[in-house]
Write a protein that holds these residues in place. Structure first.
Motif, PDB file in Angstrom:
ATOM      1  N   ILE A 112     -51.428  57.701 -43.220  1.00 11.69           N
ATOM      2  CA  ILE A 112     -51.445  57.985 -44.656  1.00 11.69           C
ATOM      3  C   ILE A 112     -50.205  57.412 -45.331  1.00 11.69           C
ATOM      4  N   ARG A 113     -49.060  57.629 -44.731  1.00 11.74           N
ATOM      5  CA  ARG A 113     -47.802  57.163 -45.334  1.00 11.74           C
ATOM      6  C   ARG A 113     -47.784  55.652 -45.488  1.00 11.74           C
ATOM      7  N   ARG A 114     -48.310  54.932 -44.499  1.00 11.74           N
ATOM      8  CA  ARG A 114     -48.325  53.475 -44.573  1.00 11.74           C
ATOM      9  C   ARG A 114     -49.341  52.968 -45.591  1.00 11.74           C
ATOM     10  N   ARG A 115     -50.489  53.625 -45.663  1.00  8.91           N
ATOM     11  CA  ARG A 115     -51.540  53.168 -46.577  1.00  8.91           C
ATOM     12  C   ARG A 115     -51.297  53.601 -48.018  1.00  8.91           C
ATOM     13  N   LYS A 116     -50.630  54.746 -48.196  1.00 10.59           N
ATOM     14  CA  LYS A 116     -50.443  55.306 -49.539  1.00 10.59           C
ATOM     15  C   LYS A 116     -48.986  55.289 -49.990  1.00 10.59           C
ATOM     16  N   SER A 117     -48.114  54.701 -49.188  1.00  8.21           N
ATOM     17  CA  SER A 117     -46.683  54.595 -49.518  1.00  8.21           C
ATOM     18  C   SER A 117     -46.023  55.960 -49.695  1.00  8.21           C
ATOM     19  N   GLY A 118     -46.533  56.950 -49.006  1.00  5.82           N
ATOM     20  CA  GLY A 118     -45.962  58.281 -49.078  1.00  5.82           C
ATOM     21  C   GLY A 118     -47.029  59.341 -48.912  1.00  5.82           C
ATOM     22  N   ILE A 119     -46.590  60.591 -48.853  1.00  2.00           N
ATOM     23  CA  ILE A 119     -47.505  61.724 -48.678  1.00  2.00           C
ATOM     24  C   ILE A 119     -47.374  62.720 -49.828  1.00  2.00           C
ATOM     25  N   ASP A 120     -46.173  62.895 -50.325  1.00  8.32           N
ATOM     26  CA  ASP A 120     -45.896  63.860 -51.382  1.00  8.32           C
ATOM     27  C   ASP A 120     -46.772  63.610 -52.607  1.00  8.32           C
ATOM     28  N   GLY A 121     -47.463  64.655 -53.063  1.00 15.58           N
ATOM     29  CA  GLY A 121     -48.284  64.567 -54.263  1.00 15.58           C
ATOM     30  C   GLY A 121     -49.719  64.144 -54.048  1.00 15.58           C
ATOM     31  N   LEU A 122     -50.069  63.721 -52.833  1.00 18.06           N
ATOM     32  CA  LEU A 122     -51.444  63.315 -52.563  1.00 18.06           C
ATOM     33  C   LEU A 122     -52.358  64.530 -52.442  1.00 18.06           C
ATOM     34  N   THR A 123     -53.618  64.331 -52.783  1.00 17.50           N
ATOM     35  CA  THR A 123     -54.645  65.342 -52.550  1.00 17.50           C
ATOM     36  C   THR A 123     -55.448  64.921 -51.324  1.00 17.50           C
ATOM     37  N   VAL A 124     -55.406  65.757 -50.271  1.00 21.82           N
ATOM     38  CA  VAL A 124     -56.061  65.434 -49.007  1.00 21.82           C
ATOM     39  C   VAL A 124     -57.149  66.476 -48.744  1.00 21.82           C
ATOM     40  N   ALA A 125     -58.389  66.008 -48.616  1.00 21.63           N
ATOM     41  CA  ALA A 125     -59.511  66.886 -48.303  1.00 21.63           C
ATOM     42  C   ALA A 125     -59.865  66.738 -46.833  1.00 21.63           C
ATOM     43  N   ILE A 126     -59.756  67.833 -46.077  1.00 17.60           N
ATOM     44  CA  ILE A 126     -60.130  67.846 -44.663  1.00 17.60           C
ATOM     45  C   ILE A 126     -61.456  68.581 -44.563  1.00 17.60           C
ATOM     46  N   CYS A 127     -62.484  67.876 -44.086  1.00 15.91           N
ATOM     47  CA  CYS A 127     -63.859  68.356 -44.218  1.00 15.91           C
ATOM     48  C   CYS A 127     -64.556  68.476 -42.869  1.00 15.91           C
ATOM     49  N   GLY A 128     -65.320  69.552 -42.719  1.00 22.51           N
ATOM     50  CA  GLY A 128     -66.137  69.695 -41.512  1.00 22.51           C
ATOM     51  C   GLY A 128     -65.871  70.992 -40.781  1.00 22.51           C
ATOM     52  N   ASP A 129     -65.788  70.901 -39.468  1.00 25.05           N
ATOM     53  CA  ASP A 129     -65.640  72.077 -38.625  1.00 25.05           C
ATOM     54  C   ASP A 129     -64.181  72.528 -38.595  1.00 25.05           C
ATOM     55  N   ILE A 130     -63.753  73.170 -39.660  1.00 26.86           N
ATOM     56  CA  ILE A 130     -62.381  73.646 -39.776  1.00 26.86           C
ATOM     57  C   ILE A 130     -62.100  74.746 -38.756  1.00 26.86           C
ATOM     58  N   LEU A 131     -63.054  75.615 -38.549  1.00 34.21           N
ATOM     59  CA  LEU A 131     -62.864  76.804 -37.722  1.00 34.21           C
ATOM     60  C   LEU A 131     -62.399  76.487 -36.309  1.00 34.21           C
ATOM     61  N   HIS A 132     -62.966  75.460 -35.705  1.00 36.78           N
ATOM     62  CA  HIS A 132     -62.683  75.155 -34.305  1.00 36.78           C
ATOM     63  C   HIS A 132     -61.671  74.021 -34.121  1.00 36.78           C
ATOM     64  N   SER A 133     -61.100  73.532 -35.214  1.00 37.49           N
ATOM     65  CA  SER A 133     -60.325  72.289 -35.152  1.00 37.49           C
ATOM     66  C   SER A 133     -58.818  72.514 -35.076  1.00 37.49           C
ATOM     67  N   ARG A 134     -58.222  72.156 -33.936  1.00 35.89           N
ATOM     68  CA  ARG A 134     -56.764  72.149 -33.820  1.00 35.89           C
ATOM     69  C   ARG A 134     -56.167  70.990 -34.621  1.00 35.89           C
ATOM     70  N   VAL A 135     -56.947  69.910 -34.788  1.00 33.54           N
ATOM     71  CA  VAL A 135     -56.497  68.787 -35.606  1.00 33.54           C
ATOM     72  C   VAL A 135     -56.293  69.245 -37.043  1.00 33.54           C
ATOM     73  N   ALA A 136     -57.247  70.003 -37.569  1.00 36.45           N
ATOM     74  CA  ALA A 136     -57.129  70.508 -38.936  1.00 36.45           C
ATOM     75  C   ALA A 136     -55.912  71.408 -39.075  1.00 36.45           C
ATOM     76  N   ARG A 137     -55.714  72.310 -38.119  1.00 37.25           N
ATOM     77  CA  ARG A 137     -54.597  73.257 -38.213  1.00 37.25           C
ATOM     78  C   ARG A 137     -53.259  72.525 -38.230  1.00 37.25           C
ATOM     79  N   SER A 138     -53.085  71.546 -37.346  1.00 39.78           N
ATOM     80  CA  SER A 138     -51.831  70.798 -37.338  1.00 39.78           C
ATOM     81  C   SER A 138     -51.658  69.991 -38.612  1.00 39.78           C
TER      82      SER A 138
END
Length: 328
Positions: free
Chosen positions: A162-188
């Motif tokens: 994200i940082r390389r493609r968007k030149s930063g992270i601060d202020g971005l809106t990131v939507a994480i979609c799908g199986d949130i309940l079972h996802s350690r990737v989502a939690r991290s």
């Protein structure tokens, strides 16, 4: 090949840049430590793109990848990272593990420790298992995913992408979609992206939303189109059926109808939206092939590339004290 320097100045004057013996989760890291790790990983990208992809700074050190849960991408990424740094890499798969024969996790930890490894990378199906092993061994331990808990290097590689493609992270809106309940990737990712200033959303059916998202500062949506509205980044997650014991979704076809990422749905996002997926992808379930293969928007293959760089950085940093690097 000229590699990155062995150490770089800390982000905060008077503070060690990375004072942790292990890397067990994103929750234990401060934002400046995350940023510093990402900077370290940046230095390995050029090495990985060069013809001679080798550095011998871990020569003579033994890295054990102990994966008690099946993996292809993560295991391969750590193996490549270790070998490119010159380490002796040993992969211990679940199929050959004595755990299958009834050995306790504690006994396995003591056995591994008796072999005097210099670094352990561990994946386990139970949350907290990696922490338990880290308490019983003498070497640094890196969490490669434990149950529903955390997957720190995945979040770091996602952040680097994200940082390389968007030149930063601060202020971005990131939507994480799908199986949130079972996802350690989502939690991290919730923890990392939130700490770095992103506005993070969780988009999923009510049955697949975790109960503690408010505590993590995550905005929740059960309507896919509303959750994607104005998003700078969309990260899709697969349905983790191996962790499901009931009917969380009616059918894959119906799930795709309501929550699958299509070109039509991307119209709600920013025009330059970045599409991500930690893999493996289930095409036609959570993401349409036309979206997954759109090179102008998809960052999926870049995530894989960043994964090797991030894991090289982590292996380097966590073994510096063992190698006697000045300041560590």
């Amino acid at each position: 090949m000229t590699a990155p320097p062995a150490a770089t100045p800390p982000h905060l004057s008077g503070h060690h840049p990375f004072p942790h013996h292990h890397l067990l989760g994103i929750g234990e890291l401060h934002p400046h430590e995350i940023a510093w790790l990402l900077d370290e990983a940046e230095g390995w990208i050029a090495v990985n793109r060069a013809r001679r992809k080798h550095d011998d700074r871990l020569a003579g050190l033994t890295l054990i990848n102990a994966f008690f849960e099946n993996s292809t991408r993560t295991l391969l990424s750590f193996e490549i990272a270790g070998k490119r740094l010159g380490a002796d890499v040993v992969n211990m798969g679940v199929g050959s593990s004595s755990v299958k024969k009834g050995e306790t996790l504690l006994d396995t930890a003591l056995t591994l420790n008796a072999m005097h490894p210099d670094m352990l990378v561990i994946r386990h199906a139970s949350s907290g298992a990696v922490q338990l092993i880290a308490e019983k061994v003498d070497c640094p331990v890196l969490n490669a995913g434990d149950g529903r808990h955390e997957h720190p290097t995945q979040a770091l590689l996602d952040a680097l992408t994200i940082r390389r493609r968007k030149s930063g992270i601060d202020g971005l809106t990131v939507a994480i979609c799908g199986d949130i309940l079972h996802s350690r990737v989502a939690r991290s990712n919730f923890q990392l992206l939130g700490s770095m200033g992103a506005k993070v959303r969780a988009v999923a059916p009510p049955t697949l939303l975790a109960s503690d998202l408010d505590r993590l500062g995550v905005e929740t949506f059960t309507d896919m189109d509303a959750g994607l509205d104005g998003a700078d980044v969309v990260m899709m997650l697969r349905l983790q059926r191996e962790r499901m014991s009931g009917g969380y979704v009616p059918s894959p076809r119906e799930y795709f109808h309501y929550y699958g990422l299509t070109r039509a749905r991307l119209a709600a996002c920013k025009p330059d939206v970045l599409v991500m997926h930690p893999g493996p992808m289930n095409r036609g379930v959570e993401i349409d092939s036309a979206v997954a293969d759109d090179i102008t928007r998809s960052g999926v293959t870049e995530q894989v590339e960043m994964g090797v760089a991030v894991r090289m950085a982590c292996l380097d940093v966590l073994t510096r004290s063992r190698r006697g690097v000045a300041g560590w």
